[in-house]
Design a protein around this motif. Structure first.
Motif, short mmCIF file in Angstrom:
data_model
loop_
_atom_site.label_atom_id
_atom_site.label_comp_id
_atom_site.label_asym_id
_atom_site.label_seq_id
_atom_site.Cartn_x
_atom_site.Cartn_y
_atom_site.Cartn_z
N GLU A 282 0.84 -1.18 0.00
CA GLU A 282 0.00 0.00 0.00
C GLU A 282 0.88 1.24 0.00
O GLU A 282 1.85 1.32 0.75
N GLY A 283 0.55 2.17 -0.89
CA GLY A 283 1.24 3.47 -0.89
C GLY A 283 0.20 4.53 -0.62
O GLY A 283 -0.84 4.55 -1.26
N VAL A 308 4.89 12.33 -9.71
CA VAL A 308 3.79 11.62 -9.04
C VAL A 308 3.23 12.59 -8.03
O VAL A 308 3.96 13.18 -7.24
N ASP A 309 1.91 12.79 -8.07
CA ASP A 309 1.32 13.84 -7.27
C ASP A 309 0.20 13.26 -6.42
O ASP A 309 -0.91 13.06 -6.89
N ASP A 310 0.52 12.95 -5.18
CA ASP A 310 -0.48 12.52 -4.21
C ASP A 310 -1.23 11.25 -4.65
O ASP A 310 -2.46 11.26 -4.77
N ALA A 311 -0.48 10.19 -4.89
CA ALA A 311 -1.11 8.95 -5.35
C ALA A 311 -1.28 7.97 -4.20
O ALA A 311 -0.37 7.80 -3.37
N THR A 312 -2.44 7.33 -4.13
CA THR A 312 -2.68 6.31 -3.12
C THR A 312 -3.09 5.02 -3.82
O THR A 312 -4.00 5.04 -4.65
N GLY A 508 1.12 12.62 -13.59
CA GLY A 508 1.41 12.35 -12.19
C GLY A 508 0.20 12.09 -11.32
O GLY A 508 0.33 11.84 -10.14
N GLN A 509 -0.99 12.15 -11.91
CA GLN A 509 -2.19 11.94 -11.09
C GLN A 509 -3.04 10.78 -11.61
O GLN A 509 -2.97 10.43 -12.79
N PHE A 510 -3.83 10.20 -10.70
CA PHE A 510 -4.76 9.15 -11.11
C PHE A 510 -5.99 9.82 -11.71
O PHE A 510 -6.66 10.62 -11.06
#
Length: 540
Positions: A282-283, A308-312, A508-510
């Motif tokens: 998990e990230g 990568v910008d604030d990825a979970t 960089g975002q989902f």
């Protein structure tokens, strides 16, 4: 020449390589291709099929010391091009027949601004004045979609993106209004959305200039979209020719059928999330920002690239999560961050243990649990080590208790599991094909019994039929050893074949994530829809 005669007539052509007669290898065997004025024709084949060799023969771009043409003729407008002098060929090259290649950087000279290179054919062939040549090229650049070309005319090739360089090459090819454009894998190196733009651009230009286009490619999807007639080539021979409709509805030759069946189909089974409550990896809030610095002496930070910008993200045991995105979307960076191969901020938990706050020394013993397989097995396998040394390298570090013979036993066992033979132990990477090298790289990862493997574009350098075998191998290994995969690719067909869940990344975002079939059949986000259309997977 009558109007119904072909513009280009390759008649019974054979091509052989080698400086000395007794050591010559014939690579193209008695191939015949006809292209009429204004027609769009494709030549399809996998790598090594001889398709590029055939195309390059038309303008005799092979090294004359290395190549001979034992048989056949190549007629353009009724005149044989074979045996013409270099100066006679120069009259045809660029002016009558133009060519664009897979990697525009090899055809553009890095040391001159693009303007200089673009004007050259016009100054030579058409004897235009410099201002007139400049005007025509600016107009063509504008037409081929280079924004504000007058400002970029003095810029150097490396300052353009791959897609823009390909547009510049097309503009250059069209400078003298050729009757035939030969396009050799013109979109292979590009992202899907840009690929489709280049194909549309070629179609537009073809209509406007009324030229014929001969597309050389291994991509059947592209052919279906673009061409009217197809030739299929295998091992230097033509096995089939047909109209596009005939070929896709009723392929005659077993090889053509095999190629059509190699398009990746879904091979992944359903994943039961209810039985796996806890993710393996998990990230949370992963950020990786690169500063752009300018100035040679005093570095000024002029901006930040949010790779990568604030990825979970979560990956469950035995699950495949596909991450899809174009180049520069941050998908590879994200994968590297999660395995701590790249600095980032955020929380990373692997098998209930935090990784983000571990020092490299504490991380080392855990490394065997998460392994990586890269896109290009050639650069990731050391050329100086044998297969046995490559595959066994990690065993010595992570399983120090094994004796030498136990180690070898494991190496042999894993080689057989990935479809290689024991007698390959003592050979070196360069002796193997791309597909075999990728199997070696997979063996090297799987032998350490990892819980997770990051697969970064593992099949994008391979032919479709080889790609299919490697994907099936990965699926088999996953089921047998219960491995989780983080599968990174720009190829949506491959991602669909392999993934349980998919994440779409951009800048960089989902953009979107979801269960595979749902994402493909009911994409929510406009960008996902566009990607699916560009990959010719959505019915647009």
């Amino acid at each position: 020449m009558h109007h119904h005669d072909p513009l280009l007539n390759i008649d019974n052509l054979s091509v052989a390589f080698g400086r000395y007669v007794q050591h010559r290898t014939e690579v193209v065997h008695q191939v015949s291709v006809q292209i009429h004025a204004g027609e769009k024709v494709a030549l399809v084949g996998e790598s090594g099929s001889g398709k590029s060799v055939t195309a390059l023969s038309v303008l005799q771009l092979h090294d004359p010391q290395q190549v001979t043409y034992p048989k056949g003729k190549i007629e353009f407008e009724g005149k044989n091009l074979l045996g013409r002098s270099e100066s006679q060929l120069r009259q045809v090259r660029g002016k009558e027949i133009a060519m664009i290649f897979q990697e525009p950087m090899t055809s553009l000279n890095p040391v001159y601004p693009i303007g200089t290179q673009l004007m050259e054919p016009l100054l030579i062939h058409e004897g235009l004045s410099k201002p007139a040549a400049r005007r025509r090229m600016l107009e063509l650049l504008e037409r081929t979609g280079i924004p504000e070309p007058h400002q970029r005319f003095e810029a150097y090739p490396h300052t353009f993106s791959g897609g823009q360089r390909q547009r510049i090459m097309i503009a250059m090819a069209l400078a003298c209004r050729p009757k035939l454009l030969i396009a050799d894998e013109p979109t292979t190196a590009l992202d899907v959305t840009i690929q489709i733009q280049i194909i549309e651009l070629l179609e537009e230009m073809q209509k406007e200039f009324g030229m014929a286009i001969w597309l050389i490619t291994h991509d059947l999807n592209l052919v279906k979209r673009f061409a009217q007639r197809i030739y299929v080539m295998r091992q230097g021979q033509l096995v089939e020719q047909a109209t596009v409709t005939q070929l896709f509805t009723a392929p005659q030759h077993p090889y053509t059928q095999h190629l059509l069946n190699s398009q990746p189909q879904r091979i992944q089974s359903e994943y039961d999330y209810s039985t796996h409550p806890t993710p393996l990896l998990e990230g949370r809030q992963i950020c990786c920002h690169f500063r752009i610095q300018q100035g040679l002496v005093i570095k000024r930070t002029t901006g930040v690239i949010k790779a990568v910008d604030d990825a979970t993200v979560q990956v469950y045991p035995g699950e495949t999560v596909g991450i899809v995105g174009e180049s520069g979307s941050g998908k590879t960076t994200l994968g590297m961050c999660l395995l701590r191969l790249q600095e980032c901020s955020g929380t990373i938990i692997f098998d209930s243990q935090r990784l983000d706050n571990l020092r490299p020394r504490q991380l080392r013993p855990l490394r065997r649990h998460f392994q990586v397989v890269f896109q290009d097995p050639y650069s990731s396998l050391s050329p100086r080590l044998t297969v046995e040394q490559i595959v066994g390298e990690g065993l010595e570090i992570h399983f120090p208790r094994l004796t030498k013979s136990q180690r070898r036993e494991r190496i042999i066992q894993i080689l057989q599991e990935v479809g290689l033979q024991e007698n390959m132990l003592w050979r070196y990477p360069h002796e193997f094909s791309g597909g075999q090298r990728q199997r070696i790289a997979i063996a090297r990862a799987v032998i350490l019994e990892p819980q997770l493997i990051l697969l970064d574009e593992p099949t994008s350098a391979l032919d479709v039929s080889v790609q299919k075998q490697v994907l099936e191998l990965l699926k088999h290994l996953q089921t047998k050893h219960h491995i989780s995969y983080l599968f990174i690719s720009h190829d949506l067909k491959v991602i669909r074949a392999m993934s349980h869940r998919i994440i779409v990344m951009r800048h960089g975002q989902f953009v979107e994530q979801g269960e595979t079939e749902q994402l493909f059949t009911q994409p929510q986000h406009a960008y996902t829809k566009m990607l699916l259309q560009a990959s010719l997977l959505a019915t647009a």
